[in-house]
Design a protein around this motif. Structure first.
Motif, PDB file in Angstrom:
ATOM      1  N   ARG A 147       0.853  -1.113   0.007  1.00 25.67           N
ATOM      2  CA  ARG A 147       0.104   0.025   0.078  1.00 25.67           C
ATOM      3  C   ARG A 147       0.813   1.307   0.095  1.00 25.67           C
ATOM      4  NH1 ARG A 147      -4.108  -1.757   4.869  1.00 25.67           N
ATOM      5  NH2 ARG A 147      -4.887   0.408   4.539  1.00 25.67           N
ATOM      6  N   TYR A 148       1.775   1.401  -1.310  1.00 28.09           N
ATOM      7  CA  TYR A 148       2.693   2.380  -1.240  1.00 28.09           C
ATOM      8  C   TYR A 148       2.445   3.737  -1.162  1.00 28.09           C
ATOM      9  CZ  TYR A 148       4.739  -1.726  -2.986  1.00 28.09           C
ATOM     10  OH  TYR A 148       5.087  -3.224  -3.063  1.00 28.09           O
ATOM     11  N   THR A 149       1.148   4.219  -1.511  1.00 27.98           N
ATOM     12  CA  THR A 149       0.751   5.751  -1.451  1.00 27.98           C
ATOM     13  C   THR A 149       0.558   5.937  -0.105  1.00 27.98           C
ATOM     14  OG1 THR A 149      -0.179   5.506  -3.894  1.00 27.98           O
ATOM     15  CG2 THR A 149      -0.976   7.354  -2.327  1.00 27.98           C
ATOM     16  N   GLU A 150      -0.251   5.154   0.645  1.00 29.50           N
ATOM     17  CA  GLU A 150      -0.586   5.319   2.020  1.00 29.50           C
ATOM     18  C   GLU A 150       0.905   5.228   2.972  1.00 29.50           C
ATOM     19  OE1 GLU A 150      -4.308   3.253   3.504  1.00 29.50           O
ATOM     20  OE2 GLU A 150      -3.527   2.107   1.734  1.00 29.50           O
ATOM     21  N   ALA A 151       1.890   4.366   2.458  1.00 26.23           N
ATOM     22  CA  ALA A 151       3.030   4.203   3.201  1.00 26.23           C
ATOM     23  C   ALA A 151       3.818   5.504   3.106  1.00 26.23           C
ATOM     24  CB  ALA A 151       3.777   3.283   2.617  1.00 26.23           C
ATOM     25  N   GLU A 152       3.718   5.948   1.839  1.00 22.64           N
ATOM     26  CA  GLU A 152       4.545   7.276   1.673  1.00 22.64           C
ATOM     27  C   GLU A 152       3.779   8.414   2.334  1.00 22.64           C
ATOM     28  OE1 GLU A 152       5.970  10.297  -1.820  1.00 22.64           O
ATOM     29  OE2 GLU A 152       4.894   8.935  -2.412  1.00 22.64           O
ATOM     30  N   HIS A 153       2.548   8.633   2.529  1.00 22.86           N
ATOM     31  CA  HIS A 153       2.025   9.707   3.478  1.00 22.86           C
ATOM     32  C   HIS A 153       2.524   9.354   5.027  1.00 22.86           C
ATOM     33  CE1 HIS A 153      -1.348  12.023   5.143  1.00 22.86           C
ATOM     34  NE2 HIS A 153      -1.579  11.116   5.724  1.00 22.86           N
ATOM     35  N   PHE A 154       2.342   8.203   5.475  1.00 23.41           N
ATOM     36  CA  PHE A 154       2.387   7.973   6.761  1.00 23.41           C
ATOM     37  C   PHE A 154       4.115   8.413   7.229  1.00 23.41           C
ATOM     38  CE2 PHE A 154      -1.956   6.667   7.164  1.00 23.41           C
ATOM     39  CZ  PHE A 154      -2.175   7.402   7.805  1.00 23.41           C
ATOM     40  N   ALA A 155       4.893   7.888   6.101  1.00 24.52           N
ATOM     41  CA  ALA A 155       6.332   8.288   6.326  1.00 24.52           C
ATOM     42  C   ALA A 155       6.764   9.433   6.360  1.00 24.52           C
ATOM     43  CB  ALA A 155       6.989   7.532   5.157  1.00 24.52           C
ATOM     44  N   ARG A 156       6.060  10.475   5.501  1.00 20.67           N
ATOM     45  CA  ARG A 156       6.324  11.960   5.370  1.00 20.67           C
ATOM     46  C   ARG A 156       5.876  12.624   6.781  1.00 20.67           C
ATOM     47  NH1 ARG A 156       8.932  13.206   1.026  1.00 20.67           N
ATOM     48  NH2 ARG A 156       8.775  11.768  -0.812  1.00 20.67           N
ATOM     49  N   ARG A 157       4.685  12.037   7.377  1.00 19.41           N
ATOM     50  CA  ARG A 157       4.114  12.481   8.540  1.00 19.41           C
ATOM     51  C   ARG A 157       5.097  12.003   9.515  1.00 19.41           C
ATOM     52  NH1 ARG A 157      -0.237  15.452   9.585  1.00 19.41           N
ATOM     53  NH2 ARG A 157      -0.887  14.068  11.252  1.00 19.41           N
ATOM     54  N   ALA A 158       5.540  11.073   9.567  1.00 20.18           N
ATOM     55  CA  ALA A 158       6.621  10.690  10.497  1.00 20.18           C
ATOM     56  C   ALA A 158       7.648  11.577  10.391  1.00 20.18           C
ATOM     57  CB  ALA A 158       7.324   9.312  10.599  1.00 20.18           C
ATOM     58  N   LYS A 159       8.120  11.905   9.299  1.00 20.68           N
ATOM     59  CA  LYS A 159       9.015  12.996   9.284  1.00 20.68           C
ATOM     60  C   LYS A 159       8.985  14.231   9.659  1.00 20.68           C
ATOM     61  CE  LYS A 159      11.905  15.182   5.601  1.00 20.68           C
ATOM     62  NZ  LYS A 159      11.967  15.410   4.143  1.00 20.68           N
ATOM     63  N   GLU A 160       7.644  14.605   9.227  1.00 26.23           N
ATOM     64  CA  GLU A 160       7.072  15.851  10.045  1.00 26.23           C
ATOM     65  C   GLU A 160       7.358  16.086  11.521  1.00 26.23           C
ATOM     66  OE1 GLU A 160       2.847  18.182  10.101  1.00 26.23           O
ATOM     67  OE2 GLU A 160       2.946  16.680   8.411  1.00 26.23           O
ATOM     68  N   PHE A 161       6.931  15.091  12.042  1.00 22.69           N
ATOM     69  CA  PHE A 161       6.930  15.002  13.652  1.00 22.69           C
ATOM     70  C   PHE A 161       8.006  14.579  14.420  1.00 22.69           C
ATOM     71  CE2 PHE A 161       2.164  14.821  12.520  1.00 22.69           C
ATOM     72  CZ  PHE A 161       1.649  15.998  13.033  1.00 22.69           C
ATOM     73  N   SER A 162       8.763  13.962  13.774  1.00 21.35           N
ATOM     74  CA  SER A 162       9.866  13.536  14.376  1.00 21.35           C
ATOM     75  C   SER A 162      11.135  14.383  14.697  1.00 21.35           C
ATOM     76  CB  SER A 162      10.751  12.496  13.494  1.00 21.35           C
ATOM     77  OG  SER A 162      11.311  12.918  12.463  1.00 21.35           O
ATOM     78  N   ASP A 163      11.346  14.562  15.991  1.00 18.05           N
ATOM     79  CA  ASP A 163      12.606  15.348  16.458  1.00 18.05           C
ATOM     80  C   ASP A 163      13.738  14.978  15.922  1.00 18.05           C
ATOM     81  OD1 ASP A 163      14.589  15.506  19.160  1.00 18.05           O
ATOM     82  OD2 ASP A 163      13.090  17.250  18.837  1.00 18.05           O
ATOM     83  N   SER A 164      14.691  15.891  15.650  1.00 12.72           N
ATOM     84  CA  SER A 164      16.035  15.421  15.186  1.00 12.72           C
ATOM     85  C   SER A 164      16.904  14.477  16.048  1.00 12.72           C
ATOM     86  CB  SER A 164      16.703  16.633  14.860  1.00 12.72           C
ATOM     87  OG  SER A 164      17.058  17.382  16.140  1.00 12.72           O
ATOM     88  N   GLY A 165      16.663  14.685  17.218  1.00 12.58           N
ATOM     89  CA  GLY A 165      17.202  13.641  18.302  1.00 12.58           C
ATOM     90  C   GLY A 165      16.613  12.310  18.607  1.00 12.58           C
ATOM     91  N   ASP A 166      15.450  11.975  18.109  1.00 14.01           N
ATOM     92  CA  ASP A 166      14.661  10.979  18.119  1.00 14.01           C
ATOM     93  C   ASP A 166      14.928   9.775  17.276  1.00 14.01           C
ATOM     94  OD1 ASP A 166      12.919   8.838  18.206  1.00 14.01           O
ATOM     95  OD2 ASP A 166      11.455   9.996  18.520  1.00 14.01           O
ATOM     96  N   VAL A 167      16.275   9.400  17.221  1.00 17.03           N
ATOM     97  CA  VAL A 167      17.013   8.224  16.427  1.00 17.03           C
ATOM     98  C   VAL A 167      16.007   7.331  15.924  1.00 17.03           C
ATOM     99  CG1 VAL A 167      18.697   6.712  15.968  1.00 17.03           C
ATOM    100  CG2 VAL A 167      19.283   8.626  17.202  1.00 17.03           C
ATOM    101  N   ASP A 168      15.197   6.644  16.798  1.00 10.97           N
ATOM    102  CA  ASP A 168      14.152   5.625  16.334  1.00 10.97           C
ATOM    103  C   ASP A 168      13.377   6.014  15.270  1.00 10.97           C
ATOM    104  OD1 ASP A 168      12.908   3.086  16.469  1.00 10.97           O
ATOM    105  OD2 ASP A 168      11.240   3.990  17.585  1.00 10.97           O
ATOM    106  N   ALA A 169      12.602   7.304  15.695  1.00 13.74           N
ATOM    107  CA  ALA A 169      11.581   7.882  14.519  1.00 13.74           C
ATOM    108  C   ALA A 169      12.377   8.154  13.422  1.00 13.74           C
ATOM    109  CB  ALA A 169      10.920   9.239  15.379  1.00 13.74           C
TER     110      ALA A 169
END
Length: 150
Positions: free
Chosen positions: A40-62
């Motif tokens: 489900r690549y379109t949805e995957a890209e959406h949520f990967a980009r959302r994760a990028k948007e919300f991830s703190d630069s120091g949160d290595v896991d995210a």
């Protein structure tokens, strides 16, 4: 797998409703990865980009999670250079941790990107490194699964 994906999606919606962004970045990355696994690549890209948007630069896991998922999506669109760059950056980030399973999974994702780019020798090397890390962690199940990729 499908039920787990739906549970992750529900968790993302709940976290959004609460306004919680720290955990949202990690869970969105997990969801993106699960969606890639379900093709489900379109949805995957959406949520990967959302994760990028919300991830703190120091949160290595995210940071690692969104890069891994997005790399896999882009590799399927033959955006090889960007996909490899994301996968290698994720690898650099996780290599500085003691999270052997995450390191090995990141190597498997890099191998997938390289395989889709037709670079089979490099992909095989990345898988072999992942097997070694899974074995070092004594994760026999994932070591066996990764060995099958060889």
């Amino acid at each position: 797998a499908s039920a787990a994906t739906e549970d992750l999606l529900a968790a993302v919606h709940a976290l959004e409703a609460l306004g919680e962004t720290n955990l949202l970045a990690t869970i969105s990355g997990m969801l993106a990865d699960a969606l890639v696994n379900e093709k489900r690549y379109t949805e995957a890209e959406h949520f990967a980009r959302r994760a990028k948007e919300f991830s703190d630069s120091g949160d290595v896991d995210a940071q690692v999670r969104w890069r891994r998922a997005l790399a896999r999506v882009l590799a399927r669109r033959a955006e090889t250079e960007e996909a490899e760059g994301l996968a290698r950056h994720a690898l650099e980030l996780v290599a500085d941790t003691d999270c052997l399973n995450d390191h090995a999974h990141t190597l498997l994702d890099l191998a997938e990107v390289l395989r889709l780019a037709g670079r089979l020798e490099e992909a095989t090397s990345a898988v072999a490194q992942a097997v070694a890390l899974f074995e070092r962690k004594e994760n026999a199940a994932m070591a066996a699964q990764a060995r099958r990729l060889l």
